[in-house]
Design an enzyme around this catalytic site. Structure first.
Site, PDB file in Angstrom:
ATOM      1  CB  SER A 555      -0.854   0.006   1.250  1.00 35.98           C
ATOM      2  OG  SER A 555      -2.057   0.907   1.054  1.00 35.98           O
ATOM      3  CG  ASP A 638      -6.324  -3.075  -4.302  1.00 34.89           C
ATOM      4  OD1 ASP A 638      -7.072  -2.185  -3.457  1.00 34.89           O
ATOM      5  OD2 ASP A 638      -4.981  -2.667  -3.780  1.00 34.89           O
ATOM      6  CG  HIS A 670      -5.305  -2.735  -0.140  1.00 31.39           C
ATOM      7  ND1 HIS A 670      -4.657  -2.138  -1.536  1.00 31.39           N
ATOM      8  CD2 HIS A 670      -4.822  -1.896   0.856  1.00 31.39           C
ATOM      9  CE1 HIS A 670      -3.804  -1.244  -0.676  1.00 31.39           C
ATOM     10  NE2 HIS A 670      -3.968  -1.300   0.261  1.00 31.39           N
TER      11      HIS A 670
END
Length: 693
Positions: A555, A638, A670
């Protein structure tokens, strides 16, 4: 006489056993000693995953869940267990297939729990489980009214006809979505026009009356999408009203705002009142004091800022005064509960690389608006991840460390000590080699003290040299504390022979509000310099092999890896990025929660005042500097960091003839939630490190 040690006795026992077995006999006494081994992905996934479910009404019994993963079936099975807080007696409470979740524990010891969408009842001490509800309607997030006459639950309701088969029923084989607004997809699903709504109905012995939709015909979510649950609504103590959390915005307005409010719905009249009118950020987690005289909730001030300072708000019913109990405190609250005597509030918060317990005394005279003294009451290298409840002078909490998965502990409020309540994984950890964990302080490039955790391999020898990995945390404003992950497990990584350094760079809670806020609109600035300072500092140690250093992260951590790939100046030999942000322009155009992008980057890429976020702090702008091997993980579902980010980074590396690998996970979001996919993830992760580091 020669003294016999335990070790000597063990060797003698093994020799005796082996001798008998070689003669065809069978030993009646066999002791085997095994040297603890470094943890590996298989042993990690063999651990039981503990969840605290609730305390009995007398505070003497804990109900907890344990989920176990089955590699062969790629499924997880959760069952409930009981344990006495007095003597540790207890055992398995449920054995149904699926996953059971406690709804409430009644005064007589009856446990009401959910299994496969229906309510069941079983007593803590006697009797068999009885199914209470049946039929096609599957219940979610159930709460009973205090007087037991009504049931509150949530259901998904079709409000908008976004899908072609809803809009054009005469075309049943079509598959298209039609939108006029944003919020067309969120997290890992496209908006199909269904919205979570709270329902209330009469209830008696498993019989549910006609449900009333509290958000009838409105395109709003409660519980909040995608992660809200039963914590998003509560009953008033007199059973006459329901309080629920909702962001009453739709479409594009929904996508750019964090302004949730707490609403009160009156059962008798059906009228609704906004209790947090004028409070513009997240208002969540409503909770009444045990005596019912005060209402509290968690509140953020700023609309659009999801990581704003989280405060505890007190509302006194008799005076209608609101008071921010933590406004003066330089920190942000994770979660809280009231003390049983109504005098205190206990809460958890990140502080200096851990998550600890804090307490405050509730003002006796709210009209004076005096703010309470706040003090930290627990200390240690661990995270208090939640507070289950209070029994006597003890708090029942959940706890993790880098080297221990979640277990339940008792925290003594008098002597401030912790005692283990559950020990689900103790036997397994006894066979796992320990890792040394150290705190390290580095001077950052601007002179500030930068804290890092350093995790060493088992049997670390400072006379040797070790490859060293910089761990880049995501968020970007999430705390890097003593968390325990079944994927980004720092003990697991270090146990394969690596030193791991995990800095608390700018943007992380636990070091004051200013430190936490410092990352916004500076993603590629001081936080990246913090990472370089941390790896440069530990590289001064003789045991760090400076020719074998890596940077890894997911991320914002993946963004950090991509950004470092363009500025690291040969510090790193290899990189690993998972679902990282690579091109800020295309990311802004495809991510779903635009309030996050607007706050963190300053706004849209076409606005010149945000130029730095899309040029200097944009990894793709430094593509010409890329030359280091990189492994890229990307989830197909995602929508926070969409697939094009990972694909574009991989394509850059391939076209520049940089050793690179793409691991595409089409059904993951994610995160990586499938057990088999997680095994693939870890095998590819460690294979890459062996190949390139």
């Amino acid at each position: 006489m020669k003294k016999l040690t335990i070790f000597t006795l063990a060797i003698m026992a093994c020799n005796l056993s082996n001798a008998q077995e070689s003669k065809g006999g069978k030993s009646s006494f066999k002791m085997v000693t095994e040297t603890p081994q470094p943890i590996n992905p298989s042993t990690l996934w063999d651990l039981g995953r503990v969840s605290a479910e609730g305390l009995s009404s007398d505070g003497k019994t804990l109900l907890y869940g344990v989920s176990n993963y089955n590699l062969e079936s790629n499924t997880s099975e959760k069952n409930l267990y009981t344990i006495s807080l007095a003597n540790g007696a207890g055992g398995q409470f449920t054995d149904q297939k699926g996953g059971e979740a406690v709804v409430q524990i009644e005064q007589n010891g009856d446990v009401i729990y959910l299994s496969k969408g229906h309510l069941w009842k079983k007593n803590l001490t006697k009797g068999e489980a009885t199914q209470l509800t049946s039929g096609e309607m599957a219940l979610e997030n159930v709460k009973f009214s205090p007087d037991g006459t009504h049931i509150l639950f949530s259901q998904s309701v079709l409000i908008k006809k976004y899908h072609s088969t809803d809009k054009y029923p005469e075309l049943p084989k079509s598959d298209a979505y039609i939108y006029d607004n944003l919020d067309y997809r969120h997290w890992d699903t496209f908006n199909d026009g269904k919205f979570n709504h709270p329902f209330v109905a009469s209830y008696s012995n498993g019989k549910i009356g006609d449900p009333v939709d509290l958000l009838k015909d409105q395109p709003y979510y409660s519980p909040q999408a995608p992660f809200g649950g039963a914590e998003d609504f509560i009953w008033s103590p007199d059973s006459k009203a329901i309080l629920y959390v909702c962001k009453k915005k739709f479409g594009t307005d929904y996508a750019v705002s964090t302004n949730t409010d707490i609403y009160r719905y009156e059962l008798s009249s059906g009228t609704t009142t906004n209790l947090t009118e004028g409070m513009n950020g997240y208002d969540v987690a409503p909770s009444y004091s045990p005596d019912g005289k005060s209402l509290t909730w968690l509140s953020m001030k700023t609309d659009g800022y999801e990581s704003d300072k989280n405060d505890i708000i007190l509302f006194d019913k008799s005076s209608s005064i609101r008071l921010n109990l933590t406004a003066h405190w330089d920190g942000t609250v994770n979660s809280f509960i009231w003390s049983n005597d109504n005098r205190k509030i206990y809460f958890t918060a990140a502080t200096k690389g851990t998550v600890q317990l804090f307490e405050l005394e509730v003002p006796s005279n709210i009209k004076s608006k005096s703010l309470p003294k706040i003090q930290q009451i627990s200390t240690g290298d661990f995270d208090i991840t939640g507070i289950v409840g209070q029994t006597g002078d003890k708090l029942i909490v959940t706890l993790t460390k880098f080297t221990r998965a979640t277990e339940v502990f008792s925290f003594d409020l008098k002597n401030k000590s912790l005692t283990a309540v559950t020990n689900v994984n103790d036997d397994k950890y006894a066979a796992i080699a320990e890792n040394k964990i150290e705190r390290r302080i580095t001077k950052a490039s601007d002179g500030a003290d930068l804290f890092s955790w350093v995790i060493y391999p088992p049997n670390f020898d400072p006379a040797k040299k070790y490859p060293t990995i910089l761990y880049c945390e995501g968020g970007p404003q999430s705390a890097l504390t003593q968390f325990y992950s079944f994927r980004w497990n720092l003990q697991l990584i270090a146990s394969q022979g690596y030193i791991v350094i995990a800095p608390n760079r700018r943007g992380m809670p636990g070091w004051g509000v200013k430190w936490n806020e410092a990352i916004s609109q500076d993603w590629g600035g001081q936080p990246i310099r913090d990472y370089l300072s941390a790896i440069d500092d530990i590289s001064k140690e003789t045991y760090v092999d400076t020719a074998r250093r890596a940077a890894i992260g997911a991320s914002y951590g993946g963004y950090s890896v991509y950004q470092l790939a363009g500025v690291h100046q040969n510090r790193f030999k290899t990189f690993i990025a998972h679902n990282g942000l690579f091109d800020m322009r295309s990311w802004y155009g495809t991510t779903e929660e635009l309030f996050f992008a607007n706050h963190e980057l300053g706004g849209a890429y076409w606005d010149s005042k945000n130029e730095k976020s899309y040029t200097q702090f944009n990894p793709i702008e430094k593509a010409n500097n890329w030359h280091t091997p990189i492994l890229i993980f990307q989830g197909g579902k995602d929508y926070r960091v969409p697939i094009g980010q990972g694909l574009a980074a991989f394509q850059l590396a391939q076209l520049k003839k940089i050793k690179s690998r793409l691991v595409y996970l089409p059904d993951e979001n994610h995160w990586v939630l499938s057990g088999h996919n997680a095994q693939v993830w870890q095998r590819e992760f460690f294979t890459w490190l062996k190949e390139t580091l």
